[in-house]
Design a protein around this motif. Structure first.
Motif, PDB file in Angstrom:
ATOM      1  N   UNK A   6       0.793  -1.237   0.000  1.00  9.41           N
ATOM      2  CA  UNK A   6       0.000   0.000   0.000  1.00  9.41           C
ATOM      3  C   UNK A   6       0.823   1.284   0.000  1.00  9.41           C
ATOM      4  N   UNK A   7       2.065   1.235   0.513  1.00  8.97           N
ATOM      5  CA  UNK A   7       2.856   2.450   0.647  1.00  8.97           C
ATOM      6  C   UNK A   7       3.762   2.725  -0.548  1.00  8.97           C
ATOM      7  N   UNK A   8       4.324   1.671  -1.138  1.00  8.35           N
ATOM      8  CA  UNK A   8       5.283   1.845  -2.236  1.00  8.35           C
ATOM      9  C   UNK A   8       5.548   0.495  -2.895  1.00  8.35           C
ATOM     10  N   UNK A   9       6.139   0.544  -4.082  1.00 12.34           N
ATOM     11  CA  UNK A   9       6.573  -0.671  -4.767  1.00 12.34           C
ATOM     12  C   UNK A   9       8.080  -0.801  -4.614  1.00 12.34           C
ATOM     13  N   UNK A  10       8.561  -2.030  -4.637  1.00 17.74           N
ATOM     14  CA  UNK A  10      10.003  -2.216  -4.561  1.00 17.74           C
ATOM     15  C   UNK A  10      10.436  -3.401  -5.416  1.00 17.74           C
ATOM     16  N   UNK A  11      11.657  -3.306  -5.852  1.00 21.52           N
ATOM     17  CA  UNK A  11      12.229  -4.330  -6.728  1.00 21.52           C
ATOM     18  C   UNK A  11      13.330  -5.080  -5.990  1.00 21.52           C
ATOM     19  N   UNK A  12      13.331  -6.405  -6.126  1.00 24.18           N
ATOM     20  CA  UNK A  12      14.355  -7.238  -5.495  1.00 24.18           C
ATOM     21  C   UNK A  12      15.414  -7.600  -6.528  1.00 24.18           C
ATOM     22  N   UNK A  13      16.658  -7.381  -6.144  1.00 24.28           N
ATOM     23  CA  UNK A  13      17.772  -7.758  -7.021  1.00 24.28           C
ATOM     24  C   UNK A  13      18.748  -8.618  -6.247  1.00 24.28           C
ATOM     25  N   UNK A  14      18.974  -9.826  -6.747  1.00 23.49           N
ATOM     26  CA  UNK A  14      19.924 -10.743  -6.116  1.00 23.49           C
ATOM     27  C   UNK A  14      21.341 -10.410  -6.588  1.00 23.49           C
ATOM     28  N   UNK A  15      22.279 -10.474  -5.663  1.00 26.85           N
ATOM     29  CA  UNK A  15      23.662 -10.165  -6.007  1.00 26.85           C
ATOM     30  C   UNK A  15      24.614 -11.137  -5.333  1.00 26.85           C
ATOM     31  N   UNK A  16      25.530 -11.677  -6.115  1.00 23.30           N
ATOM     32  CA  UNK A  16      26.538 -12.572  -5.552  1.00 23.30           C
ATOM     33  C   UNK A  16      27.524 -11.819  -4.666  1.00 23.30           C
ATOM     34  N   UNK A  17      27.695 -10.543  -4.933  1.00 27.63           N
ATOM     35  CA  UNK A  17      28.615  -9.731  -4.137  1.00 27.63           C
ATOM     36  C   UNK A  17      28.035  -9.341  -2.782  1.00 27.63           C
ATOM     37  N   UNK A  18      26.709  -9.285  -2.685  1.00 27.80           N
ATOM     38  CA  UNK A  18      26.064  -8.811  -1.458  1.00 27.80           C
ATOM     39  C   UNK A  18      26.310  -9.768  -0.300  1.00 27.80           C
TER      40      UNK A  18
END
Length: 241
Positions: A6-18
């Motif tokens: 309800x507040x915002x949209x967000x995108x998930x990005x997978x990273x091997x470095x994270x």
């Protein structure tokens, strides 16, 4: 993957470095960078826990963007709003027989544009002419302010220069050379005065000690209000015209 709540949209990005999950907030966008092996439900829970911070970050970025839009017009043409001394003034474009754009100001900005330019896109040329005009006006006003404040405590600079600076509003060199960022002409006059006095006081006190701020206060008892304005609006002001 884009997730909406309800507040915002967000995108998930997978990273091997994270090595841990983190959130990146940019204008109109929320991205969650997560390690490859972190379970998706843990990512969603992480976002949920940080929801209030994300909302505040989005609001802060939007406010800065809105202020910048008010400061700098997208196109420098007839009817554009030009920022100057803490206010906004209309720009009128008029043809002229002169060979170079001439800027005048009297309750509005007037750009006298050569006939050869008036028939084509002249936004960039008007912008350049406005910057030249504002730099010249900055020098005149800074010199007036120095004359107004210097004698009180014998704070006489060796030279006064108007500069384009990306991260500083002013400076005082070891030989008492004063440099002032021309973008301060866009701010309210009292803010420009504060920066000038600030640098003049460095002629006598080279640090930001209690003694320094007391000296500033002798010239400007309300300097804290002016300083606070610059802290609040400085990042947008620094974006320039």
């Amino acid at each position: 993957m884009v997730i909406s709540n309800p507040a915002f949209s967000y995108q998930i990005r997978r990273s091997q470095r994270a090595t841990q999950t983190r959130i990146i907030v940019t204008p109109g966008k929320v991205e969650v960078v997560a390690p490859i092996k972190v379970a998706e439900h843990k990512i969603h829970q992480f976002v949920q826990d940080k929801q209030q911070w994300i909302i505040q970050a989005l609001a802060k970025i939007a406010a800065k963007s809105q202020l910048h839009n008010k400061l700098a017009p997208a196109v420098y043409g007839h009817g554009a709003e030009i920022p100057y001394q803490g206010a906004s003034y209309k720009l009128a474009v008029r043809p002229t027989k002169l060979k170079r754009i001439k800027i005048e100001f009297c309750q509005e900005f007037v750009a006298h544009v050569p006939d050869a330019l008036i028939i084509k896109d002249h936004s960039a040329e008007i912008k350049e002419a406005l910057i030249r005009w504002m730099k010249k006006e900055s020098k005149s006003q800074v010199e007036r302010l120095v004359k107004q404040h210097a004698e009180k405590k014998q704070l006489f600079p060796q030279t006064i220069k108007i500069k384009t600076q990306k991260s500083r509003w002013g400076s005082c060199g070891i030989h008492n050379d004063i440099n002032i960022n021309w973008l301060l002409i866009i701010a309210p006059p009292e803010v420009l005065e504060y920066v000038v006095v600030h640098e003049l006081c460095h002629i006598k006190v080279r640090n930001h000690s209690v003694h320094f701020w007391a000296l500033v206060a002798e010239h400007l008892p309300d300097y804290q209000n002016r300083r606070q304005w610059l802290k609040k609006h400085g990042s947008s002001l620094m974006m320039g015209l």
